[in-house]
Design a protein around this motif. Structure first.
Motif, PDB file in Angstrom:
ATOM      1  N   THR A  39      43.425  43.476  36.980  1.00 39.49           N
ATOM      2  CA  THR A  39      42.998  43.211  37.457  1.00 39.49           C
ATOM      3  C   THR A  39      43.991  41.360  36.922  1.00 39.49           C
ATOM      4  N   HIS A  44      39.242  31.629  36.239  1.00 40.51           N
ATOM      5  CA  HIS A  44      38.419  32.344  35.399  1.00 40.51           C
ATOM      6  C   HIS A  44      37.383  33.192  35.982  1.00 40.51           C
ATOM      7  N   SER A  47      36.659  36.590  36.275  1.00 34.76           N
ATOM      8  CA  SER A  47      36.198  37.453  35.399  1.00 34.76           C
ATOM      9  C   SER A  47      34.502  37.641  35.478  1.00 34.76           C
ATOM     10  N   LEU A  51      33.313  42.374  35.936  1.00 38.77           N
ATOM     11  CA  LEU A  51      32.407  42.457  34.762  1.00 38.77           C
ATOM     12  C   LEU A  51      31.258  42.957  35.560  1.00 38.77           C
ATOM     13  N   LEU A  63      34.885  43.266  26.372  1.00 36.98           N
ATOM     14  CA  LEU A  63      35.765  42.372  26.038  1.00 36.98           C
ATOM     15  C   LEU A  63      36.847  41.540  25.273  1.00 36.98           C
ATOM     16  N   HIS A  65      38.604  38.207  25.601  1.00 38.56           N
ATOM     17  CA  HIS A  65      39.477  36.903  26.420  1.00 38.56           C
ATOM     18  C   HIS A  65      40.033  35.745  25.337  1.00 38.56           C
TER      19      HIS A  65
END
Length: 105
Positions: A39, A44, A47, A51, A63, A65
């Motif tokens: 993706t 934000h 996400s 998830l 993850l 980030h």
């Protein structure tokens, strides 16, 4: 490796909570197939539903980030889900396999 552009994920530009539901449902459907989503782009907030869908199929996720902000705020403008809160929600929901310290120092 085969890659396919399946287009934009459906959202509701007038209702963030509905958008989160739509995104999660879209990924739930996609993950019924033997695929690994990649993706790119988006606020934000996207996400969190991604998830959620991924964790349903694969269990807790790792993850990484990378951003100027951690996006672990408890609330933004009184909302629990917004562009600055997705990774706090992911942690609270047990969607990831790493621990972060959310206490202020």
């Amino acid at each position: 490796l085969q890659v396919a552009d399946i287009g934009d994920v459906p959202i509701n530009t007038f209702d963030l909570k509905d958008s989160v539901r739509r995104i999660e449902a879209f990924y739930d459907d996609m993950l019924r197939h033997d695929v690994r989503p990649l993706t790119l782009g988006g606020d934000h907030t996207v996400s969190l539903p991604i998830l959620r869908a991924m964790a349903k199929k694969h269990g807790p996720l790792a993850l990484l980030h990378i951003d100027a902000h951690a996006d672990i705020n408890p609330h933004m403008f009184g909302e629990e889900i917004a562009h600055g809160t997705p990774f706090r929600r992911a942690f609270e929901e047990g969607l990831n396999s790493f621990g972060i310290n959310l206490r202020r120092r």
